[in-house]
Every structure is written in structure tokens, then in C-alpha cells.
Design a protein around this motif. Structure first.
Motif, PDB file in Angstrom:
ATOM      1  N   ARG A 293       0.821  -1.212   0.000  1.00 24.71           N
ATOM      2  CA  ARG A 293       0.000   0.000   0.000  1.00 24.71           C
ATOM      3  C   ARG A 293       0.857   1.264   0.000  1.00 24.71           C
ATOM      4  NH1 ARG A 293      -4.408  -0.750   4.682  1.00 24.71           N
ATOM      5  NH2 ARG A 293      -2.579  -1.379   5.884  1.00 24.71           N
ATOM      6  N   GLY A 294       2.169   1.080  -0.106  1.00 23.66           N
ATOM      7  CA  GLY A 294       3.066   2.233  -0.137  1.00 23.66           C
ATOM      8  C   GLY A 294       3.394   2.807   1.219  1.00 23.66           C
TER       9      GLY A 294
ATOM     10  N   PHE B  97      10.621 -17.263   5.054  1.00 22.32           N
ATOM     11  CA  PHE B  97       9.295 -16.657   4.903  1.00 22.32           C
ATOM     12  C   PHE B  97       9.370 -15.150   5.094  1.00 22.32           C
ATOM     13  CE2 PHE B  97       7.697 -20.977   5.649  1.00 22.32           C
ATOM     14  CZ  PHE B  97       6.616 -21.013   4.785  1.00 22.32           C
ATOM     15  N   GLY B  98      10.064 -14.732   6.164  1.00 25.12           N
ATOM     16  CA  GLY B  98      10.167 -13.302   6.438  1.00 25.12           C
ATOM     17  C   GLY B  98      10.873 -12.550   5.334  1.00 25.12           C
ATOM     18  N   ASP B  99      12.004 -13.091   4.883  1.00 19.18           N
ATOM     19  CA  ASP B  99      12.759 -12.435   3.813  1.00 19.18           C
ATOM     20  C   ASP B  99      11.929 -12.333   2.532  1.00 19.18           C
ATOM     21  OD1 ASP B  99      14.755 -12.471   5.673  1.00 19.18           O
ATOM     22  OD2 ASP B  99      16.021 -13.922   4.637  1.00 19.18           O
ATOM     23  N   ALA B 100      11.263 -13.426   2.188  1.00 18.77           N
ATOM     24  CA  ALA B 100      10.444 -13.434   0.970  1.00 18.77           C
ATOM     25  C   ALA B 100       9.327 -12.399   1.063  1.00 18.77           C
ATOM     26  CB  ALA B 100       9.861 -14.828   0.741  1.00 18.77           C
ATOM     27  N   ALA B 101       8.709 -12.275   2.226  1.00 15.77           N
ATOM     28  CA  ALA B 101       7.612 -11.321   2.402  1.00 15.77           C
ATOM     29  C   ALA B 101       8.098  -9.887   2.207  1.00 15.77           C
ATOM     30  CB  ALA B 101       6.989 -11.489   3.783  1.00 15.77           C
ATOM     31  N   ILE B 102       9.280  -9.575   2.725  1.00  6.89           N
ATOM     32  CA  ILE B 102       9.810  -8.212   2.609  1.00  6.89           C
ATOM     33  C   ILE B 102      10.031  -7.830   1.145  1.00  6.89           C
ATOM     34  CG2 ILE B 102      11.859  -6.783   3.043  1.00  6.89           C
ATOM     35  CD1 ILE B 102      12.080  -8.282   5.770  1.00  6.89           C
ATOM     36  N   PHE B 103      10.718  -8.677   0.405  1.00  9.14           N
ATOM     37  CA  PHE B 103      11.002  -8.336  -0.999  1.00  9.14           C
ATOM     38  C   PHE B 103       9.758  -8.455  -1.872  1.00  9.14           C
ATOM     39  CE2 PHE B 103      15.320  -9.336   0.522  1.00  9.14           C
ATOM     40  CZ  PHE B 103      15.953  -8.164   0.136  1.00  9.14           C
ATOM     41  N   ALA B 104       8.865  -9.399  -1.535  1.00  8.08           N
ATOM     42  CA  ALA B 104       7.621  -9.516  -2.295  1.00  8.08           C
ATOM     43  C   ALA B 104       6.744  -8.290  -2.074  1.00  8.08           C
ATOM     44  CB  ALA B 104       6.870 -10.783  -1.884  1.00  8.08           C
ATOM     45  N   GLY B 105       6.686  -7.810  -0.836  1.00  9.51           N
ATOM     46  CA  GLY B 105       5.895  -6.609  -0.545  1.00  9.51           C
ATOM     47  C   GLY B 105       6.393  -5.410  -1.320  1.00  9.51           C
ATOM     48  N   LEU B 106       7.717  -5.254  -1.375  1.00  6.50           N
ATOM     49  CA  LEU B 106       8.294  -4.146  -2.157  1.00  6.50           C
ATOM     50  C   LEU B 106       7.998  -4.306  -3.641  1.00  6.50           C
ATOM     51  CD1 LEU B 106      11.781  -3.762  -0.421  1.00  6.50           C
ATOM     52  CD2 LEU B 106       9.862  -2.152  -0.314  1.00  6.50           C
ATOM     53  N   ALA B 107       8.119  -5.538  -4.145  1.00  3.22           N
ATOM     54  CA  ALA B 107       7.862  -5.785  -5.565  1.00  3.22           C
ATOM     55  C   ALA B 107       6.414  -5.466  -5.921  1.00  3.22           C
ATOM     56  CB  ALA B 107       8.184  -7.241  -5.908  1.00  3.22           C
TER      57      ALA B 107
ATOM     58  N   LEU C 221      14.102  -5.497  -9.436  1.00  9.58           N
ATOM     59  CA  LEU C 221      15.260  -5.599  -8.545  1.00  9.58           C
ATOM     60  C   LEU C 221      14.869  -6.286  -7.236  1.00  9.58           C
ATOM     61  CD1 LEU C 221      16.986  -2.109  -8.985  1.00  9.58           C
ATOM     62  CD2 LEU C 221      17.952  -4.345  -9.565  1.00  9.58           C
ATOM     63  N   ALA C 222      13.699  -5.936  -6.715  1.00 10.84           N
ATOM     64  CA  ALA C 222      13.232  -6.571  -5.475  1.00 10.84           C
ATOM     65  C   ALA C 222      13.025  -8.068  -5.678  1.00 10.84           C
ATOM     66  CB  ALA C 222      11.932  -5.910  -4.999  1.00 10.84           C
TER      67      ALA C 222
ATOM     68  N   TRP D  12       4.376  -3.351  -4.457  1.00 10.72           N
ATOM     69  CA  TRP D  12       4.159  -1.906  -4.438  1.00 10.72           C
ATOM     70  C   TRP D  12       4.708  -1.249  -5.708  1.00 10.72           C
ATOM     71  CZ3 TRP D  12       1.710   2.218  -3.593  1.00 10.72           C
ATOM     72  CH2 TRP D  12       2.317   3.474  -3.646  1.00 10.72           C
ATOM     73  N   TYR D  13       5.917  -1.615  -6.082  1.00 11.35           N
ATOM     74  CA  TYR D  13       6.532  -0.930  -7.219  1.00 11.35           C
ATOM     75  C   TYR D  13       6.009  -1.425  -8.566  1.00 11.35           C
ATOM     76  CZ  TYR D  13       9.560   1.769  -4.245  1.00 11.35           C
ATOM     77  OH  TYR D  13      10.021   2.677  -3.323  1.00 11.35           O
ATOM     78  N   PHE D  14       5.404  -2.608  -8.599  1.00 11.58           N
ATOM     79  CA  PHE D  14       4.722  -3.046  -9.811  1.00 11.58           C
ATOM     80  C   PHE D  14       3.402  -2.303  -9.978  1.00 11.58           C
ATOM     81  CE2 PHE D  14       7.056  -7.246 -10.338  1.00 11.58           C
ATOM     82  CZ  PHE D  14       7.488  -6.956 -11.621  1.00 11.58           C
ATOM     83  N   GLU D  15       2.784  -1.934  -8.847  1.00 11.45           N
ATOM     84  CA  GLU D  15       1.454  -1.322  -8.902  1.00 11.45           C
ATOM     85  C   GLU D  15       1.506   0.164  -8.559  1.00 11.45           C
ATOM     86  OE1 GLU D  15      -1.016  -3.828  -6.460  1.00 11.45           O
ATOM     87  OE2 GLU D  15      -0.957  -5.469  -7.899  1.00 11.45           O
ATOM     88  N   GLY D  16       1.184   0.508  -7.315  1.00  9.00           N
ATOM     89  CA  GLY D  16       1.092   1.928  -6.942  1.00  9.00           C
ATOM     90  C   GLY D  16       2.378   2.705  -7.112  1.00  9.00           C
ATOM     91  N   GLY D  17       3.522   2.074  -6.839  1.00  5.64           N
ATOM     92  CA  GLY D  17       4.795   2.778  -6.965  1.00  5.64           C
ATOM     93  C   GLY D  17       5.213   3.027  -8.393  1.00  5.64           C
TER      94      GLY D  17
END
Length: 203
Positions: A49-50, A93-103, A118-119, A105-110
Motif C-alpha cells: 500500500r506504499g 518466509f520473512g525475507d520473501a515477504a519483505i522483498f515480495a511486498g516491495l515488488a 530488482l526486489a 508496491w513498485y509493480f502497482e502503486g509505486g
């Protein structure tokens, strides 16, 4: 690198917390699971959600469980195979969630496809870094080398993401992710070469 220099410091800091949790009847496995859930929720509920700063703050609040559970296990004399396996698996799981969340956002709203890619690349290379070490240990060898260990990648990503959330231009995070991508690739190569040397000596 951070693993070597920060472990002793954070062990001292979190020992009172670990002791309190044990007195309350909370076990290290519970702390590991709750910490992972907190990281996953922080990353996937806020990053897409940014809300980058909020996500980083939530993740940071839970990420130290990775140290606390280890301190608790040592206090109980439970530094065995199961705890190490659970901790390592849930870290992925934690690492994947962090980079997936960034990806996401930047694929959509970002609206920054390069950042999103890159994420995703950092997610994949980060998994390979961990796999290279785990697979080496699975065949009786070691691969404890590399310029980009998990703690290094995590701290760099969260600091850069938090600063972007505070208003620093996105280019900072883009540069950090690009550097992490290169460093992760180098780390995989380092670990493969280390295992190759050990395997050839054993032939």
C-alpha cells in the motif's frame, strides 16, 4: 559481517527480555513463530500500500525475535537441531515477504518496474545464498563465507526502505537493491567455490 559484530551486543541487550519470557512460560519456538508472523504481516500489509515507513517499523519490532529465541534456547539448553531448522526455515518466509511486498508496491502503486524487478531478483538471489549454505551442510561440507549474509541484506534493505518512507528519493532504495543483487550473486559464487575446494580435497 553484521552477524559477527552485532551478535554479542544484542545478546546482552535481549537477555533480560529472554529471561522474562521464559518466566512467563513462553518458549523459544513460540517467539520464533510470532516474530515471523509479525515480519510477514508488516511486509505484506503495509508495503503493497506504499506505507513503507510503517511497514519497516512493524518489521523492526518483530525482527529481533530472531535473536531473542536463540538466547532463550541457550538459557534452556535447547540449542538443538529442531530449533535451528525452524528458525532457518521461517527466516525464509520473512525475507520473501519483505522483498515480495516491495515488488508488489513498485509493480502497482509505486509504478517503477525496474525497482520491482530488482526486489524480485534480490528475493531469488537471497534464497540462493541461503540454499548454497544449506545444501553444503546437507552433504557434510561448509559454506560460511560471503560478503552478503542475511543480516547484512536485511539491515540494508530496511534502512533504505525506511528512508524512502520518510521522503528520501526512491533512487536510494534502487541503488541499494542493485548493490545487494550484485553482492548476493558474488556470495553465491563464493560459497560454490568454497564447497568445490572442499569436495576436490575429499576426492
Amino acid at each position: 559481517m553484521l552477524n559477527r559484530y552485532a551478535r554479542a551486543f544484542f545478546t546482552r541487550v535481549f537477555t533480560p527480555v529472554a529471561r522474562l519470557l521464559l518466566r512467563l512460560g513462553i518458549g523459544p519456538d513460540t517467539v520464533t513463530i510470532v516474530g515471523t508472523l509479525g515480519v510477514v504481516v508488516g511486509a505484506l500489509a503495509f508495503f503493497p500500500r506504499g506505507q513503507l515507513l510503517v511497514g519497516v517499523l512493524v518489521i523492526t519490532a518483530f525482527v529481533f525475535s530472531d535473536t531473542i529465541d536463540g538466547v532463550m534456547a541457550r538459557m534452556q539448553g535447547r540449542t538443538g537441531v529442531w530449533g535451528a531448522y525452524l528458525d532457518s526455515t521461517l527466516d525464509r518466509f520473512g525475507d520473501a515477504a519483505i522483498f515480495a511486498g516491495l515488488a508488489i508496491w513498485y509493480f502497482e502503486g509505486g509504478d517503477d518496474r525496474v525497482m520491482a524487478l530488482l526486489a524480485l531478483a534480490c528475493l531469488i538471489l537471497g534464497s540462493l545464498v541461503s540454499y548454497a549454505k544449506a545444501r553444503a551442510e546437507g552433504v557434510g561440507l561448509t559454506a560460511n563465507v560471503g560478503i552478503a549474509e542475511r543480516a547484512d541484506r536485511l539491515v540494508a534493505t530496511l534502512v533504505a526502505t525506511g528512508l524512502v518512507g520518510l521522503g528520501v528519493p526512491d533512487v536510494l532504495l534502487k541503488v541499494v537493491l542493485a548493490l545487494l543483487l550484485v553482492a548476493s550473486a558474488i556470495t553465491v559464487a563464493q560459497r560454490m567455490l568454497t564447497v568445490r575446494r572442499q569436495a576436490l580435497v575429499g576426492v
